[in-house]
Design a protein around this motif. Structure first.
Motif, short mmCIF file in Angstrom:
data_model
loop_
_atom_site.label_atom_id
_atom_site.label_comp_id
_atom_site.label_asym_id
_atom_site.label_seq_id
_atom_site.Cartn_x
_atom_site.Cartn_y
_atom_site.Cartn_z
N ASP A 137 0.63 4.25 -2.61
CA ASP A 137 0.44 5.63 -2.16
C ASP A 137 1.51 6.56 -2.72
OD1 ASP A 137 -0.95 7.60 -0.67
OD2 ASP A 137 0.54 7.47 0.93
N SER A 138 2.72 6.04 -2.91
CA SER A 138 3.82 6.86 -3.46
C SER A 138 3.97 6.68 -4.97
CB SER A 138 5.13 6.49 -2.76
OG SER A 138 5.47 5.14 -2.99
N ARG A 139 3.07 5.88 -5.58
CA ARG A 139 3.11 5.62 -7.03
C ARG A 139 4.50 5.14 -7.46
NH1 ARG A 139 -0.24 9.91 -6.12
NH2 ARG A 139 -2.34 9.76 -7.02
N TYR A 150 0.83 -1.21 0.00
CA TYR A 150 0.00 0.00 0.00
C TYR A 150 0.86 1.26 0.00
CZ TYR A 150 -3.68 3.33 0.96
OH TYR A 150 -4.53 4.39 0.87
N ARG A 151 1.98 1.23 0.72
CA ARG A 151 2.87 2.39 0.69
C ARG A 151 3.42 2.62 -0.72
NH1 ARG A 151 4.52 0.33 5.78
NH2 ARG A 151 6.31 -0.72 4.87
N THR A 168 -5.22 7.81 -5.02
CA THR A 168 -4.93 6.61 -4.24
C THR A 168 -6.18 6.14 -3.50
OG1 THR A 168 -2.66 7.35 -3.91
CG2 THR A 168 -3.47 5.62 -2.45
N LYS A 195 -8.55 4.11 -0.73
CA LYS A 195 -8.40 3.85 0.70
C LYS A 195 -7.87 2.44 0.90
CE LYS A 195 -12.16 6.94 2.15
NZ LYS A 195 -13.47 7.01 2.84
N ARG A 196 -7.07 2.28 1.93
CA ARG A 196 -6.45 0.98 2.20
C ARG A 196 -7.49 -0.11 2.36
NH1 ARG A 196 -5.20 -3.31 2.68
NH2 ARG A 196 -3.50 -4.35 3.81
#
Length: 501
Positions: A12-14, A8-9, A41, A43-44
């Protein structure tokens, strides 16, 4: 292994380094994306991660139209994994399921179809049929959006057994009819390719030193089979070669990066001319292997760059790849021809054999005139045409006979250790030849050649002892990327050259 929080990180940072490593499916939209997708992005809690596009498709998700997750580089795992799953993925990538079915895949792997299905599904969330289907869908999109072929021809060229199956798959994967998918490309098509030519992009991740690749291939280019020539764009070189493929033959052109291109641009331009469009998937897969485009240069350079012997080389030239090959049988022949002679002499000898035993193209294309000789022809070659010592002549003919009869296999599905043992059992085939074939034909990223003259000279240029024993002693620090270390040493500049730079 990475966990979902790390995934997921990355989303989020593409982070484009993870494109092809996993895919993100979003429950609220029913779409799956590559990690670097530029969309907002999600939601988790709405994200589910899949190891393959096929698994995401099997779960009912459609490919994102914005980031085209089906066109990312392949996972670097399949470069180095030697287990059943890794071997199966390499064979599926080469189109074996389309040509031979699941039974053919299982037979090549030495397992039952049920075992192959179970292991692939358990680890990748999709069996061999689903993985091959996802690959066919990508091929279909490519043909629809880069050629003017009738839709019916696209269906069968992509590997589908019926037009209905083709239509259903395209709608399911892309939420578009085939004609709608073609219209969507519209004016966005990249230039007008010549008739009979398929224009596409070969995606890669991280930095790519295309000068190293083209220098390496140009030095070894067999006349009439391959060449490196000036490209259409200023400062760009183009690699061209003939391809012997399962259904026919082809001519491939791949452009290197130009002076104004960033090394992490993300793709190489490619053009293919095929006598049989059913060979498209296989041709693309083999070119990707040749240019090592599914590698993870960040992992490789991070490991090698931390070593004091190679650190300066890595900093000065990031993104050096370990080239594979489009035809392991051709490479095997050329490796034996190159035993104990210079690269230039081996290239000349290979060119003579190609002229004598190769199959001529219907029409020459630039400097390309023929396909490399088949091992069946070389196994029966006239000794007068083999200008080499008798021991190497016997080794070449014995190797060609073993390959032609299937006693030795060098495709992506073989067990590397078993293949190495079979090669070593052949008269005249020694450790250097086996290591070179493992590195290039079998895409083994962790091969070291301590007796190789180029490796030893490279170590000396770096101020290290150059004898084989000393070379073998320093190499463990470079695992599991010793094949890349070999290329670093082959290109290592002298002290004077480094000082001038």
């Amino acid at each position: 292994m990475i966990d979902d929080d790390t995934r997921y990180r990355a989303v989020d940072s593409r982070d484009a380094r993870f494109d092809g490593v996993f895919f993100t499916a979003v429950r609220t939209t029913g779409i799956y994306c590559r990690p670097s997708c530029p969309a907002v992005t999600p939601k988790r809690v709405n994200c589910t991660f899949y190891p393959t596009a096929a698994a995401a498709q099997g779960a009912g998700y459609r490919a994102c139209r914005r980031c085209r997750p089906d066109s990312v580089p392949g996972s670097p795992e399949w470069n180095h994994r030697a287990d059943l799953v890794g071997r199966a993925m390499r064979l599926i990538g080469d189109g074996v399921v389309d040509r031979e079915g699941v039974a053919g895949l299982a037979d090549r792997l030495g397992y039952s179809s049920r075992q192959v299905q179970r292991q692939l599904t358990a680890e990748l969330g999709a069996g061999p049929i689903a993985l091959a289907r996802a690959q066919r869908a990508q091929t279909a999109r490519l043909l629809l959006q880069t050629t003017e072929l009738p839709v019916t021809e696209v269906a069968f060229a992509s590997g589908f057994s019926s037009v209905r199956q083709f239509n259903d798959t395209v709608r399911e994967v892309y939420d578009r009819t085939p004609s709608g998918l073609r219209a969507e490309a519209g004016a966005g098509r990249r230039g007008a390719a010549p008739a009979g030519t398929i224009s596409l992009r070969l995606a890669y991740r991280g930095a790519l030193d295309s000068d190293h690749l083209l220098d390496f291939l140009a030095l070894r280019a067999v006349p009439g089979i391959e060449e490196v020539v000036p490209g259409e764009r200023p400062g760009v070189r183009t690699y061209r070669r003939t391809l012997a493929l399962p259904y026919g033959h082809g001519i491939a052109e791949v452009d290197g990066l130009g002076a104004g291109d960033q090394p992490d641009r993300g793709w190489l331009d490619c053009r293919l001319q095929l006598t049989e469009l059913r060979d498209l998937t296989t041709a693309v897969y083999r070119l990707r292997a040749l240019f090592d485009l599914d590698a993870d240069p960040d992992a490789v350079d991070g490991q090698l760059g931390a070593d004091p012997v190679l650190s300066e080389l890595v900093r000065s030239r990031p993104g050096i790849r370990s080239p594979g090959h489009v035809d392991p049988h051709e490479l095997a022949v050329r490796a034996v021809l190159g035993q104990q002679i210079t690269v230039t002499s081996a290239r000349t000898l290979a060119g003579r054999l190609a002229e004598r035993y190769g199959r001529a193209l219907p029409e020459p294309s630039g400097g390309l005139r023929m396909l490399f000789p088949a091992t069946t022809a070389l196994a029966e070659a006239d000794p007068a045409d083999l200008a080499m010592p008798e021991a190497r002549r016997r080794a070449l003919r014995g190797l060609c006979a073993a390959l032609a009869e299937g006693e030795v296999r060098l495709d992506g599905g073989v067990d590397r250790e078993a293949a190495a043992a079979e090669l070593l059992a052949l008269p005249g085939i020694g450790p250097w030849t086996v290591g070179y074939l493992r590195m290039r034909a079998l895409a083994d990223p962790d091969v070291f050649l301590p007796s190789d003259a180029g490796v030893r000279h490279g170590l000396v240029r770096l101020g290290q002892p150059g004898d084989p024993k000393a070379a073998a002693a320093v190499a463990p620090a470079w695992a599991p990327w010793r094949s890349y270390a070999v290329h670093r040493l082959w290109t290592a500049p002298s002290t004077e050259e480094r000082e001038k730079a």
